[in-house]
Motif scaffolding. Structure first.
Motif, mmCIF file in Angstrom:
data_model
loop_
_atom_site.group_PDB
_atom_site.id
_atom_site.type_symbol
_atom_site.label_atom_id
_atom_site.label_comp_id
_atom_site.label_asym_id
_atom_site.label_seq_id
_atom_site.Cartn_x
_atom_site.Cartn_y
_atom_site.Cartn_z
ATOM 1 N N GLY A 12 17.197 54.993 72.260
ATOM 2 C CA GLY A 12 16.067 54.220 71.659
ATOM 3 C C GLY A 12 15.201 54.926 71.121
ATOM 4 N N ALA A 13 15.276 56.074 70.608
ATOM 5 C CA ALA A 13 14.725 57.168 69.541
ATOM 6 C C ALA A 13 15.510 57.770 68.573
ATOM 7 C CB ALA A 13 14.182 58.504 70.598
ATOM 8 N N TYR A 14 14.744 57.800 67.280
ATOM 9 C CA TYR A 14 15.190 58.422 66.068
ATOM 10 C C TYR A 14 15.510 59.792 66.518
ATOM 11 C CZ TYR A 14 13.669 54.387 63.495
ATOM 12 O OH TYR A 14 13.499 53.069 62.915
ATOM 13 N N CYS A 15 16.498 60.354 65.921
ATOM 14 C CA CYS A 15 17.059 61.562 66.234
ATOM 15 C C CYS A 15 17.436 62.114 64.825
ATOM 16 C CB CYS A 15 18.254 61.491 67.116
ATOM 17 S SG CYS A 15 19.335 63.022 67.050
ATOM 18 N N GLY A 16 16.928 63.354 64.533
ATOM 19 C CA GLY A 16 17.126 64.183 63.418
ATOM 20 C C GLY A 16 18.532 64.643 63.049
ATOM 21 N N GLY A 344 13.616 71.186 59.889
ATOM 22 C CA GLY A 344 12.525 70.458 59.825
ATOM 23 C C GLY A 344 12.596 69.522 58.772
ATOM 24 N N LEU A 345 13.601 68.279 58.989
ATOM 25 C CA LEU A 345 14.032 67.121 58.211
ATOM 26 C C LEU A 345 12.665 66.677 57.847
ATOM 27 C CD1 LEU A 345 16.846 66.163 57.196
ATOM 28 C CD2 LEU A 345 16.322 64.101 59.021
ATOM 29 N N TYR A 346 11.707 66.433 58.507
ATOM 30 C CA TYR A 346 10.320 65.770 57.818
ATOM 31 C C TYR A 346 9.782 66.529 56.677
ATOM 32 C CZ TYR A 346 9.195 69.218 61.483
ATOM 33 O OH TYR A 346 8.997 70.576 62.123
ATOM 34 N N LEU A 347 10.076 67.632 56.572
ATOM 35 C CA LEU A 347 9.464 68.364 55.331
ATOM 36 C C LEU A 347 10.298 67.867 53.963
ATOM 37 C CD1 LEU A 347 9.124 72.091 56.297
ATOM 38 C CD2 LEU A 347 7.547 70.207 56.232
ATOM 39 N N LEU A 348 11.444 67.482 54.125
ATOM 40 C CA LEU A 348 12.129 66.968 53.237
ATOM 41 C C LEU A 348 11.807 65.709 52.735
ATOM 42 C CD1 LEU A 348 16.094 68.070 53.441
ATOM 43 C CD2 LEU A 348 13.967 69.360 52.341
ATOM 44 N N ALA A 363 9.343 80.682 61.852
ATOM 45 C CA ALA A 363 10.624 80.084 61.898
ATOM 46 C C ALA A 363 11.216 79.656 60.421
ATOM 47 C CB ALA A 363 10.640 78.709 62.751
ATOM 48 N N ALA A 364 11.724 78.606 60.140
ATOM 49 C CA ALA A 364 12.574 78.390 58.945
ATOM 50 C C ALA A 364 11.454 77.959 57.807
ATOM 51 C CB ALA A 364 13.429 77.073 59.114
ATOM 52 N N PHE A 365 10.111 77.699 58.248
ATOM 53 C CA PHE A 365 9.129 77.247 57.259
ATOM 54 C C PHE A 365 8.831 77.895 56.041
ATOM 55 C CE2 PHE A 365 7.397 74.787 61.246
ATOM 56 C CZ PHE A 365 8.137 73.815 61.102
ATOM 57 N N PRO A 366 8.593 79.350 56.152
ATOM 58 C CA PRO A 366 8.477 80.127 55.191
ATOM 59 C C PRO A 366 9.709 80.340 54.111
ATOM 60 C CG PRO A 366 7.864 81.438 57.006
ATOM 61 C CD PRO A 366 8.672 80.237 57.349
ATOM 62 N N GLU A 367 10.975 79.874 54.780
ATOM 63 C CA GLU A 367 12.196 80.148 53.972
ATOM 64 C C GLU A 367 11.951 78.805 52.933
ATOM 65 O OE1 GLU A 367 16.816 79.603 54.848
ATOM 66 O OE2 GLU A 367 15.392 80.519 56.325
ATOM 67 N N ILE A 368 11.647 77.474 53.507
ATOM 68 C CA ILE A 368 11.681 76.464 52.799
ATOM 69 C C ILE A 368 10.739 76.391 51.762
ATOM 70 C CG2 ILE A 368 11.456 73.898 52.991
ATOM 71 C CD1 ILE A 368 12.743 74.353 56.098
ATOM 72 N N ILE A 369 9.424 76.842 52.084
ATOM 73 C CA ILE A 369 8.337 76.729 51.075
ATOM 74 C C ILE A 369 8.650 77.601 49.848
ATOM 75 C CG2 ILE A 369 5.852 77.054 50.798
ATOM 76 C CD1 ILE A 369 5.263 75.893 53.488
ATOM 77 N N GLU A 370 9.275 78.898 50.215
ATOM 78 C CA GLU A 370 9.532 79.655 49.266
ATOM 79 C C GLU A 370 10.540 79.090 48.217
ATOM 80 O OE1 GLU A 370 11.372 84.324 48.467
ATOM 81 O OE2 GLU A 370 10.904 83.145 50.659
ATOM 82 N N ALA A 371 11.646 78.447 48.818
ATOM 83 C CA ALA A 371 12.722 77.980 48.149
ATOM 84 C C ALA A 371 12.280 76.587 47.312
ATOM 85 C CB ALA A 371 13.808 77.593 48.945
ATOM 86 N N SER A 372 11.270 76.017 47.752
ATOM 87 C CA SER A 372 11.044 74.714 47.045
ATOM 88 C C SER A 372 9.706 74.838 46.275
ATOM 89 C CB SER A 372 10.799 73.773 48.090
ATOM 90 O OG SER A 372 9.563 73.892 49.061
#
Length: 444
Positions: A12-16, A344-348, A363-372
């Protein structure tokens, strides 16, 4: 390439993980390959067309639970065992099921990690027997680390290499009670050689899990997540003469403390008290199951005490089209999770809608923001730091526009489902044509 993708359903729940795996299988088919997606436990809940049509559900959630309860239940007659695996029954159970806490399924987790020696051995035998009647796969993909107990039996019984995807399982494992927590990590470090490769969604998580599982770095490959961009690419235009909506800070994830929703609410209260951004609203979307309702009620009470409940909108359990419209209505996006988020699929999804993001420096957030180049960072678990970063963007329209453009470009070029599927295929090809792991584990 014949690919077997094994993915646990949540009912019953959405799953990443389910959304990721469904996108992968759909893209592999478009690329001319032959993937088969097999659900486990419960049906998958997705916000797009499922890639599991016609596939049976293995490890029926009801049978798995009953097998854990005792030897007599593990020996139930075949007709009853088959009945309890009926999709309609599992779908009904899935609707009623709430999110499980680690402490509630600790013994079951250990049993599943024991694979053919666990209480669910019958289910594993059925899966292997069924796969032997299908075209032989070139590779078998496990959706997450908690399925590693299946790897050895699948590898030996089906005769195909096994790849295990990593997706933030450490948080669940660390939430187990102490005896089972230690046992689970011990088992996992002992059975990692049963997989031919592990795939992590970020460098951060690859390094973290290499350490925790005592894996050599070449046993883990990084393939960033990607999303299906259908529906994100045609933003509606605003009619001439219609005033733009008020600015809005948005959140879209599971409505829970772990995702930092309380931190965002406190940051919003600070922004409204300073009142430097007139008309500012907070929009909260995502899944909200029975286990989350008390937490959300407490947040509503907090906002009411601050006199701001009328400035906040809640949107629970939206379908895909409604989710995209929700994201497009935002000015800035933030899910300030302070734990070790693997990606963090929600970021995409926010970035695909052209919404700049503000995330904790963890965590992975600096990596994603730096790359994007799609956002800004703040201090983890700090409402004041989050409020400062949000306000700085909200007061700088030129910066907002530049980040919006960068966000959409980054997702299109680097974080699409097609790109993710192609990089996964490259990893699979290397596994199929490379040596099997033997003494590849790093000693403690």
């Amino acid at each position: 390439m014949n690919i077997i993708q094994i993915t646990p359903g949540t009912g019953g729940a959405y799953c990443g993980n389910c959304i990721r795996d469904n996108a992968l299988v759909s893209e592999w088919r478009r690329l001319g390959h032959s993937p088969l997606m097999l659900p486990m436990y419960l049906p998958l809940k997705l916000d797009e067309s499922p890639a599991t049509a016609g596939a049976p559900i293995f490890f029926s959630g009801i049978n798995v639970y009953l097998a854990q309860r005792g030897a007599l239940l593990r020996a139930m007659p075949p007709w009853l065992h088959r009945f309890l695996a009926q999709p309609w029954l599992l779908k009904l159970v899935g609707r009623l099921a709430a999110k499980t806490r680690p402490d509630e399924v600790a013994d079951l987790t250990i049993s599943m990690l024991h694979g053919e020696h666990g209480n669910q051995a019958r289910e594993l035998d059925e899966l292997v027997a069924w796969l032997k009647d299908q075209p032989k796969p070139d590779i078998i993909v496990l959706s997450n680390l908690l399925l590693m107990g299946l790897a050895r039996r699948l590898r030996q019984g089906v005769g195909a290499p096994v790849v295990c995807l990593l997706a933030g399982e450490d948080t669940f494992l660390d939430g187990l009670p102490a005896p089972q927590r230690s046992e689970a990590w011990k088992i996992l470090t002992e059975i990692t050689h049963d997989a031919d490769l592990f795939v992590a969604p970020s460098r951060y998580f690859a390094e973290r899990m290499a350490g925790r599982l005592r894996l050599a770095p070449d046993r883990i490959r990084v393939v960033p997540l990607g999303i299906n961009l259908t529906g994100f690419d045609a933003a509606p235009s605003r009619p001439v003469g219609v005033r733009p909506p008020p600015p809005a800070v948005g959140f879209f994830a599971r409505m829970c403390r772990e995702k930092g929703l309380d931190t965002l609410v406190e940051a919003f209260i600070r922004l409204k008290q300073r009142n430097r951004v007139p008309g500012l609203r907070l929009k909260i979307g995502g899944s909200c199951g029975p286990a989350d309702q008390r937490f959300v009620a407490d947040l509503r009470h907090r906002l009411g005490d601050a006199g701001l409940l009328g400035d906040v909108d809640f949107y629970a359990n939206l379908d895909r089209a409604a989710k995209i419209n929700f994201l497009r209505s935002l000015t800035v996006f933030s899910v300030p999770a302070a734990y070790g988020e693997a990606f963090g699929l929600y970021l995409l999804e926010a970035m695909a809608a052209g919404v700049p993001v503000v995330q904790p420096r963890v965590a992975a957030f600096p990596e994603i923001i730096e790359a994007s180049g799609a956002g800004e960072l703040c201090e983890p678990g700090d409402p004041a730091s989050l409020a400062e970063a949000l306000e700085k963007l909200l007061l700088d329209p030129a910066r907002l526009q530049a980040l919006s453009t960068a966000a959409k470009r980054a997702v299109a070029e680097h974080y699409s489902a097609r790109r993710m599927a192609e990089e996964m295929l490259e990893a699979f090809t290397a596994v199929i044509h490379g040596p099997r792991p033997g003494a590849a584990r790093v000693s403690a």
